[in-house]
Each structure stands twice: as structure tokens, then as C-alpha cells.
Design an enzyme around this catalytic site. Sequence first.
Site, PDB file in Angstrom:
ATOM      1  N   HIS A  31       0.833  -1.202   0.000  1.00 47.30           N
ATOM      2  CA  HIS A  31       0.000   0.000   0.000  1.00 47.30           C
ATOM      3  C   HIS A  31       0.866   1.250   0.000  1.00 47.30           C
ATOM      4  CE1 HIS A  31       0.456   0.809   4.414  1.00 47.30           C
ATOM      5  NE2 HIS A  31       0.452  -0.510   4.532  1.00 47.30           N
ATOM      6  N   ASP A  78      -0.263   4.305   1.015  1.00 45.81           N
ATOM      7  CA  ASP A  78      -0.709   5.298   1.993  1.00 45.81           C
ATOM      8  C   ASP A  78      -0.064   5.050   3.354  1.00 45.81           C
ATOM      9  OD1 ASP A  78      -2.272   2.898   2.111  1.00 45.81           O
ATOM     10  OD2 ASP A  78      -3.688   3.917   3.436  1.00 45.81           O
ATOM     11  N   ASP A 114       6.253   0.942   7.320  1.00 44.05           N
ATOM     12  CA  ASP A 114       4.849   0.630   7.002  1.00 44.05           C
ATOM     13  C   ASP A 114       4.300   1.640   6.003  1.00 44.05           C
ATOM     14  OD1 ASP A 114       2.296  -0.415   7.060  1.00 44.05           O
ATOM     15  OD2 ASP A 114       1.755   0.575   8.927  1.00 44.05           O
ATOM     16  N   GLU A 156      -5.158   1.388   2.361  1.00 46.66           N
ATOM     17  CA  GLU A 156      -5.054   0.186   3.196  1.00 46.66           C
ATOM     18  C   GLU A 156      -5.271   0.526   4.662  1.00 46.66           C
ATOM     19  OE1 GLU A 156      -2.977  -2.746   5.818  1.00 46.66           O
ATOM     20  OE2 GLU A 156      -2.587  -0.600   5.564  1.00 46.66           O
ATOM     21  N   GLU A 157      -4.819   1.713   5.061  1.00 45.48           N
ATOM     22  CA  GLU A 157      -4.884   2.084   6.470  1.00 45.48           C
ATOM     23  C   GLU A 157      -6.294   2.437   6.942  1.00 45.48           C
ATOM     24  OE1 GLU A 157      -2.557   1.510   8.325  1.00 45.48           O
ATOM     25  OE2 GLU A 157      -0.613   1.813   7.381  1.00 45.48           O
ATOM     26  N   GLU A 169       4.547  -5.976   3.645  1.00 42.72           N
ATOM     27  CA  GLU A 169       4.389  -5.384   4.977  1.00 42.72           C
ATOM     28  C   GLU A 169       5.583  -5.764   5.860  1.00 42.72           C
ATOM     29  OE1 GLU A 169       2.139  -3.377   6.166  1.00 42.72           O
ATOM     30  OE2 GLU A 169       0.260  -3.627   5.058  1.00 42.72           O
ATOM     31  N   HIS A 177       2.835   2.617  12.805  1.00 47.83           N
ATOM     32  CA  HIS A 177       1.910   3.528  13.493  1.00 47.83           C
ATOM     33  C   HIS A 177       2.535   4.150  14.743  1.00 47.83           C
ATOM     34  CE1 HIS A 177      -1.733   1.132  11.647  1.00 47.83           C
ATOM     35  NE2 HIS A 177      -0.757   1.370  10.775  1.00 47.83           N
TER      36      HIS A 177
END
Length: 378
Positions: A76, A78, A108, A140-141, A165, A351
Site C-alpha cells: 500500500h 498510503d 509501514d 489500506e490504512e 508489509e 503507526h
Amino acid sequence: MQLPSFLEVYEGLISTSSISSTDPSWDQGNAKVIEKLASWFKDLGFSVEVIEVEPGKHNMIARMGEGEGGLLLAGHSDTVPFDEGRWSFDPHKLTEKDNRFYGLGTADMKGFFAFIYEAVKKIDWSKQTKPLYVLATCDEETTMLGARHFTENAPFKPDYCIIGEPTSLVPIRGHKGHVANAIRVTGKSGHSSDPALGVNAIEIMHEVMFAMMQLRDKLVKEYHHPGFAIPSPTLNLGHIHGGDSANRICGCCELHYDVRPLPGISLDGLENMLRGALKEVEAKWPGRLEIIPLHDPIPGYECQHDHPFIGGVEEICQTSSETVNYCTEAPFLQQLCPTLVLGPGSIDQAHQPDEFLSFDFIDPTIDVLSRAMVKYCC
């Protein structure tokens, strides 16, 4: 034409903000980072298609080679939002310090595309027999919008897929799903001096919570997967709010909960179990319960344990595959072909403020991807 270096691609990815969020004030879209990826992969000789999934939200599909099957490398584009006050570095500037890359998306997972780019440059593509695909998705997030759209409209069917990932370069063959809902109880407010004047939503929610805890026990009793560290589904009552004053009968109460289903538990089946658990409460209090999804549900995922693809990637990585409890886009891409999750960096950095990727991952990741490209495309 001189191609950009690994570091230049990495810097370009991190410096191009692509935050996705359910909060409109944060949500940016990913058009600019997709534009950069498309340009870089075109320069490498890929044919590239950019698909606008929703306004400002794009997927990129890049292809090198002809024929059927082949390998799909996916990720991803984003990132999550960030709390600037908790960062020691500029989140949108790649910072090198203490043998680490710091920046939003280093682990990430925008940085993964720089590894793909570098690995492609090291391959003798004159021996290619099957296509190599690169997929960069949006959102994706938040909603998994990009992966859902790609799976529903896939223009090709690869033999295998690797999602990059952060797994510390350990192949992941399965993970639990995620379902998050709100249960809203609507009562009737009134002065607390006379309970007959109202219907107390907190008291009804007490009955709801008892039913949910019974459902939790049922999930633990009926479902078991020895491949997971926590071998049963989990149900967590995570947030509750109701009422506004001690001297008022509570007119509304809301509970947020999540379930992490094992692979093989259907989302429809889980929904039916929830409805069944609340059936008696709903019958007692008709019209006062409402179930509201907090996001689109994500099913559990598992690549068949004895599939040759798992053995092949384990051999490349020289490590056994595992299962995890967090979610990825794998349940959707697995609908097309056997899929593993494998990438540089640690999920512990995802995150988090001062997100980073250790330099220790650079050469091994490029080597793993290069060997996978040769094994499944050449």
C-alpha cells in the site's frame, strides 16, 4: 538515462505525503506518490497503468514481461496520520541516524517499493519466462479500498503474490481478520426522581454486554487454530459511553467492540452469531438496539500450509513461516492466488512516532526479492 539510486527512490517516497484517514481533515489521497512510482517503474521498462479508484485515490499496476502467471509484489502507498509533537524528526523527510532510516512510511510500508526497484535493477531479464507485476494500492490504512477494487477487477491472475508489509523478513502465511462495530442503545431520557418516566439505556446495555461476553466464551469454546499464538478468536469490549448527568435517566448508550476471527470463520457466519447473541435482548427491547459497522469487515486469511509456494519462500528466506494477529491486504489478494506477507522492518514500528527501518534489512531484503523474482519469473 541514469536511473535514480535506492536512496533517491526511498527519499522520494517518504517526502511525498500520502496520508489516508477516516478524518477528512487528515485524508490526503495518494495521487502524488503514485505518480512518482509510475514514472520510476516506466523508466525501468515496465508497462504501467494508474487506476483512479475514487477521486484522489489511485492504484498503480506495473508489468514487466509477457505470458500468464508470474509473481505479484504488492503493497500500500498510503500511511497513517502522525502526531507531530511526538516525533523527533520530520515525518516527511528521510533521516539517516544510528544506522536507521527514520520517516513516516519507512517500515509501514512505502519504503518497500524502493527495495523492489533496486532488486529489479539487479536481474538479468533476458532470461525472463513469466511476468513480474508491482501493485501499489490506496487506503489500506482505512478501508482496504485499493485491494478490494483490484481483486474485484483484476486484469490478470498471477501464480503467486508477496505483500511487503514489515515482517522482519519472516514469511507470514496467515493472520486473523478484524470486525469492529458499535452497538447503540436508544432509551428515553427523563428525570431520575421518577424511573417510570424514562427507559434507561445503560441498563439495557448491561444486558447487551452480558450477551456479548457469552458470545466471547462461545467463540473460545467452538473455534481453535493451533497455528496461532492466541489460538481462538478474540472479542474485545473496547469503548463505552452513555448518559450526561447523574440526575438524568440515560437516553443513549453506545458500545464499541471488535472481533478478530480466525481464518475459515465467514463474516456472514460471524454476523449471524452476533445477531443470535442479541436476539433475546432485542426481543425484550424492540427497536432500541442498532448495530453500526465502524469499518468494512476484514476476513481472516491463510495460505494453505503445505502449498509449495510457502516452502519455496521459506527456502529463499532460510526461515520458517509464521502466523500473526494483525491484518493486511492478504485476504483479498489471496482470492487471486497463493499469497504470503513478507517485508523489511518490524511491525513494532508501524503507526509509531519516529517510525524507522534498520539498515540491517537493506541488503537481505534486496537479495530475497531478487531471488524471488528469479525463481518465479525467470
